[in-house]
Design a protein around this motif. Structure first.
Motif, PDB file in Angstrom:
ATOM      1  N   VAL A 205       0.371  -0.934   0.066  1.00 10.57           N
ATOM      2  CA  VAL A 205       0.130   0.307  -0.016  1.00 10.57           C
ATOM      3  C   VAL A 205       0.078   1.269   0.558  1.00 10.57           C
ATOM      4  O   VAL A 205       2.122   1.403   0.167  1.00 10.57           O
ATOM      5  CB  VAL A 205      -0.792  -0.039   1.309  1.00 10.57           C
ATOM      6  CG1 VAL A 205      -1.699  -1.173   1.333  1.00 10.57           C
ATOM      7  CG2 VAL A 205      -0.410   0.077   2.460  1.00 10.57           C
ATOM      8  N   ASN A 252      -4.721  -7.355   6.927  1.00 10.31           N
ATOM      9  CA  ASN A 252      -5.590  -6.327   6.426  1.00 10.31           C
ATOM     10  C   ASN A 252      -6.112  -6.093   8.438  1.00 10.31           C
ATOM     11  O   ASN A 252      -5.804  -4.538   8.697  1.00 10.31           O
ATOM     12  CB  ASN A 252      -6.596  -5.654   6.333  1.00 10.31           C
ATOM     13  CG  ASN A 252      -6.120  -5.286   4.845  1.00 10.31           C
ATOM     14  OD1 ASN A 252      -5.152  -4.850   4.590  1.00 10.31           O
ATOM     15  ND2 ASN A 252      -6.722  -6.074   3.396  1.00 10.31           N
ATOM     16  N   TYR A 267      -3.865   1.749  -2.182  1.00 14.47           N
ATOM     17  CA  TYR A 267      -3.345  -0.670  -2.368  1.00 14.47           C
ATOM     18  C   TYR A 267      -2.838   0.079  -2.972  1.00 14.47           C
ATOM     19  O   TYR A 267      -3.183   0.357  -4.596  1.00 14.47           O
ATOM     20  CB  TYR A 267      -4.799  -1.404  -2.226  1.00 14.47           C
ATOM     21  CG  TYR A 267      -4.994  -2.568  -2.844  1.00 14.47           C
ATOM     22  CD1 TYR A 267      -4.331  -3.362  -2.027  1.00 14.47           C
ATOM     23  CD2 TYR A 267      -5.255  -2.836  -4.002  1.00 14.47           C
ATOM     24  CE1 TYR A 267      -3.719  -4.738  -1.775  1.00 14.47           C
ATOM     25  CE2 TYR A 267      -4.894  -4.392  -4.150  1.00 14.47           C
ATOM     26  CZ  TYR A 267      -4.494  -4.988  -3.766  1.00 14.47           C
ATOM     27  OH  TYR A 267      -4.503  -6.477  -4.436  1.00 14.47           O
ATOM     28  N   THR A 270      -1.223  -7.321  -4.306  1.00 14.41           N
ATOM     29  CA  THR A 270      -1.240  -8.283  -3.455  1.00 14.41           C
ATOM     30  C   THR A 270      -0.386  -9.552  -3.620  1.00 14.41           C
ATOM     31  O   THR A 270      -0.605 -10.148  -5.440  1.00 14.41           O
ATOM     32  CB  THR A 270      -2.233  -8.814  -2.827  1.00 14.41           C
ATOM     33  OG1 THR A 270      -3.289  -8.086  -1.954  1.00 14.41           O
ATOM     34  CG2 THR A 270      -2.007  -9.459  -1.653  1.00 14.41           C
TER      35      THR A 270
END
Length: 334
Positions: A205, A252, A267, A270
């Motif tokens: 992030v 998170n 964001y 991932t």
């Protein structure tokens, strides 16, 4: 002239290859790898210098190898390579439910146990049962920058990278010595039954307002140069490379409980990586009969969650083993 093959182009293989070039006279080093950065497990790592998931490896070896890497990061940082190599110096808070924790034993700077009243305050603040906590200053060495930096340095020093998967040591029998840095590829090449993947998930992030890294027993919040990395999971024997929604939600949740403002962070992505887990790090020389030739093979794999932390320290150990195997005298390379 000694011709040496290194198998693997992750942080362990590249560190070994560049260290061989820098410390040994009259060597030609070639790296063989099916993949290179950015398509490697090493690229998923946040790169914090901190011993992690090294299982039963002797603690004194971990500290010795870790010190070698820490010294190298300091040398690069002081030498003006911090931005190119992705090396950042930062403040870290480490919290734990254990009674006592120590991080670097005089390797990291300013390591200090927090007083009980501060631990109690953090326990109430984060609503977690912390028993102890330490502050210290350490490096992150960001693989997304560090691996290209090492690749560039390796090639500038005369090295060659061959994009090819090595399935049998006989393919490299024409070399004087082979350094095996295959990580999770080791079982296929060496029939090592002690290797297992340790799956980890990392969420990146944007959090430019955060100026220190924070870790506890469950998660970490680690600053990189351009992003903040939230993680992790440690799942043994799990080969799944796709993110799982339940895991990302948990990461998170835990990270937001420690730093609530992260809930509003931008964001980025991932990623999932498979750490090369082993009962203990394998760093040793084996001599194999390969088509009638006695081929020295230096094995250097199984670093678990410590790849960046141990990379250059293990590389220096590789240099010593190569020197011994090839009977290279101890003289400075000018």
């Amino acid at each position: 002239m000694h011709n040496i093959a290194v198998i693997g182009a992750g942080v362990i293989g590249l560190s070994a290859a560049t260290a061989l070039q820098e410390h040994l006279p009259n060597v030609n080093v070639t790296i063989y790898s099916e993949k290179i950065s950015p398509n490697l497990t090493s690229n998923v790592a946040a790169g914090m210098w901190a011993p992690f998931l090294y299982q039963k490896t002797d603690n004194q070896k971990i500290l010795s190898w870790g010190r070698g890497s820490h010294d190298q990061f300091l040398k690069l940082w002081k030498g003006g390579y911090a931005n190119e190599a992705g090396i950042c110096l930062q403040f870290v808070k480490s919290l734990s439910a254990d009674i006592d924790i120590h991080v670097g034993q005089n390797i990291v700077w300013g390591e200090q146990q927090m007083p009980p009243e501060e631990v109690e305050f953090l326990t109430k603040l984060f609503k977690k049962d912390f028993k102890t906590a330490v502050n210290y200053v350490s490096f992150t060495c960001e693989p997304t920058r560090y691996l290209p930096f090492l690749q560039k340095r390796f090639i500038q020093n005369g090295g060659k990278i061959v994009m090819r998967k090595i399935k049998d040591f006989r393919e490299l029998s024409h070399y004087n010595l082979v350094v095996n840095c295959t990580g999770l590829g080791a079982p296929e090449l060496t029939q090592d039954t002690q290797m297992t993947p340790i799956r980890g998930t990392a969420i990146r992030v944007k959090a430019p307002w955060l100026f220190h890294s924070l870790m506890d027993d469950d998660i970490y919040i680690i600053l990189n140069a351009d992003t903040c990395v939230l993680g992790t999971t440690s799942q043994y024997g799990d080969y799944e490379l796709s993110p799982r929604e339940s895991e990302t939600k948990n990461i998170n949740h835990f990270c937001n409980s420690l730093v609530p403002a992260l809930e509003n962070a931008e964001y980025i992505k991932t990623s999932v990586g498979l750490r090369p887990g082993r009962v203990e790090v394998r760093l040793e020389t084996e001599v194999r009969d390969v088509d009638g030739k006695q081929l020295p093979i230096v094995h250097n794999y199984g670093h678990g969650g410590c790849g960046v932390t141990l990379s250059y320290g293990c590389a220096l150990n590789v240099v010593d083993l190569v020197r011994e195997a090839l009977k290279i005298p101890y003289s400075s390379k000018l």
